[in-house]
Scaffold this motif. Structure first.
Motif, PDB file in Angstrom:
ATOM      1  N   ILE A 279       0.797  -1.176   0.070  1.00 39.19           N
ATOM      2  CA  ILE A 279      -0.144  -0.246   0.081  1.00 39.19           C
ATOM      3  C   ILE A 279       0.805   1.082  -0.124  1.00 39.19           C
ATOM      4  O   ILE A 279       1.404   1.554   0.992  1.00 39.19           O
ATOM      5  N   GLY A 280       0.937   1.734  -1.245  1.00 39.05           N
ATOM      6  CA  GLY A 280       1.843   3.093  -1.371  1.00 39.05           C
ATOM      7  C   GLY A 280       1.028   4.308  -1.287  1.00 39.05           C
ATOM      8  O   GLY A 280      -0.183   4.165  -0.999  1.00 39.05           O
ATOM      9  N   ALA A 281       1.626   5.470  -1.560  1.00 41.91           N
ATOM     10  CA  ALA A 281       0.781   6.688  -1.437  1.00 41.91           C
ATOM     11  C   ALA A 281      -0.066   6.860  -2.813  1.00 41.91           C
ATOM     12  O   ALA A 281      -1.142   7.484  -2.594  1.00 41.91           O
TER      13      ALA A 281
ATOM     14  N   GLN B 116       3.752  11.978  12.108  1.00 43.14           N
ATOM     15  CA  GLN B 116       3.722  12.703  11.054  1.00 43.14           C
ATOM     16  C   GLN B 116       2.563  12.540  10.253  1.00 43.14           C
ATOM     17  O   GLN B 116       2.166  11.697  10.181  1.00 43.14           O
ATOM     18  N   HIS B 117       2.153  13.700   9.490  1.00 43.13           N
ATOM     19  CA  HIS B 117       0.849  13.708   8.772  1.00 43.13           C
ATOM     20  C   HIS B 117       0.841  12.962   7.846  1.00 43.13           C
ATOM     21  O   HIS B 117      -0.150  12.002   7.661  1.00 43.13           O
ATOM     22  N   PHE B 118       2.094  12.604   7.093  1.00 41.09           N
ATOM     23  CA  PHE B 118       2.255  11.615   5.843  1.00 41.09           C
ATOM     24  C   PHE B 118       1.890  10.148   6.581  1.00 41.09           C
ATOM     25  O   PHE B 118       1.175   9.390   5.935  1.00 41.09           O
ATOM     26  N   TRP B 119       2.536   9.652   7.526  1.00 37.83           N
ATOM     27  CA  TRP B 119       2.274   8.429   7.990  1.00 37.83           C
ATOM     28  C   TRP B 119       0.883   8.309   8.621  1.00 37.83           C
ATOM     29  O   TRP B 119       0.350   7.150   8.412  1.00 37.83           O
ATOM     30  N   SER B 120       0.293   9.146   9.208  1.00 35.50           N
ATOM     31  CA  SER B 120      -1.279   9.322   9.533  1.00 35.50           C
ATOM     32  C   SER B 120      -2.226   8.735   8.540  1.00 35.50           C
ATOM     33  O   SER B 120      -3.188   8.304   8.696  1.00 35.50           O
TER      34      SER B 120
END
Length: 396
Positions: A98-100, A175-179
């Protein structure tokens, strides 16, 4: 000092069954004699375990091959050896990356052979949790359909995400990206399909996959660098994954502080940035990075200079890892690995300048399937450890 618990008949049966199943899993066909030799069990115990595993559906007994002609006067031999094999299609596991931007699901049988895969794109990076779950679910269902099977046959699913995950499968959300990856996938898939989902960091799964079927096969002290857009490391020490307190072992934010590095940008990102800054190809995305490697191979001086800069930067990154962790091998993995082979000679030549403990550096042969391969291995480990508690689906 407390005394160890006495071995109960139930515990002994479990240990014997796991030992036999492990041997059968590693052989195309296993005879009773071979199982006795590998496990140290008596023939009666081996046969009893095999018959139990056959009833449960994990293995199957093969027909006895016909005897050849016997010479006159030659005494008849004993009974033909009973032969067993793993029922590799008794169930399946899923490996999910599961990537961005995209997600990929791969279906594998119980020997780890990938039989189908499917990919889906997310419409944006920052999307609602339910939408991300729906896209991942669609990729899984399409892969299962392509494999000719269905969700009820899935015994476990390994899933890799681009965020730290602790030992209990909880996402670190500082971190927002991790969330963005903390979407409740485990609970959602348990409710949708009854699946056990094993959530893990993508670089950690890359390390599992590389040690299983890549250039790091069998290496106990191994680091795998996912090196495309941003760097992330999966670290194995003495054959086990390192997580750290919150699952952030292998995160590369510290590179902001390393002289001559300054960020965790990956190989593809650097190639694109430096090519654009120098007026080179600006086709966008991975295509421009690929163009830099192609131009360098064709002898273009500007492209070759970019690769030299990337090689030195990666040598500094790998040297910092070697100084902290002292691995035997560092593997450059991910979609960029196919091109990164051109960097290896200069990286290896520079490493002794930056560290007293230079590791062997290779590129992964697994390409962009490295995370799904590790996710499959993670799911198989769970299935193998819990085989006697898992109920196999009834054949149609």
């Amino acid at each position: 000092m407390p005394q160890p618990a006495a071995a109960t008949p139930q515990l002994l049966r479990r240990v014997n069954a796991q030992a036999v199943l492990g041997i059968v899993r590693g052989l195309d066909v296993a005879t009773g004699t071979e199982l006795m030799a590998h496990t140290g069990l008596t023939r009666a115990s081996v046969i009893a375990v095999c018959e139990d595993l056959t009833r449960r559906g994990w293995i199957r007994e093969l027909d006895t091959p016909p005897r050849g002609p016997e010479s006159p006067g030659t005494p008849r031999k004993g009974r033909p050896a009973r032969r067993f094999e793993l029922n590799s299609e008794a169930g399946y596991v899923l490996g999910i990356d599961i990537g961005a931007a995209t997600t990929t699901a791969a279906v594998a049988d119980l020997r780890g052979t990938v039989v189908a895969r499917s990919s889906e794109a997310f419409r944006a990076v920052d999307i609602p949790a339910q939408e991300r779950i729906a896209v991942v679910d669609r990729a899984c269902r399409r892969a299962l359909t392509a494999a000719g099977t269905h969700p009820a046959k899935v015994l476990a699913a390994g899933a890799g995400i681009a965020a730290p995950v602790d030992r209990d499968g909880n996402v670190l959300v500082t971190q927002h990206f991790w969330s963005l990856f903390d979407v409740g996938l485990r609970a959602a898939f348990k409710e949708l399909h009854g699946w056990t989902v094993l959530l893990e960091n993508d670089a950690n799964l890359a390390a599992l996959g590389e040690r299983w079927r890549g250039s790091g096969a069998g290496v106990d002290d191994l680091v795998v660098l996912l090196a495309g857009e941003r760097l992330g490391a999966g670290v194995m020490e003495s054959g086990r994954l390192l997580h750290g307190r919150g699952g952030a072992a292998g995160e590369m934010g510290y590179l902001d502080l390393v002289e001559g590095v300054g960020s965790s940008d990956g190989i593809a990102s650097l190639a694109r940035q430096w090519s654009t800054a120098g007026g080179g190809p600006q086709a966008g995305g991975a295509a421009s990075a690929r163009r830099v490697f192609e131009d360098a191979a064709a002898g273009d001086p500007a492209a070759q200079q970019i690769l030299d800069r990337i090689s030195e930067r990666m040598a500094r990154v790998i040297a910092s890892i070697a100084s902290l962790i002292n691995p035997e091998q560092v593997v450059i993995g991910g979609a960029v690995a196919e091109s990164a082979g051109a960097l290896l000679p200069r990286i290896s030549a520079l490493l002794p300048r930056f560290t007293a403990t230079p590791p062997r550096v290779t590129v992964s042969p697994l390409g962009d399937s490295i995370v799904t391969m590790g996710a499959i291995r993670h799911a198989l480990d769970y299935v193998e450890e819990n085989a006697l508690e898992l109920e196999l689906p009834t054949p149609a």
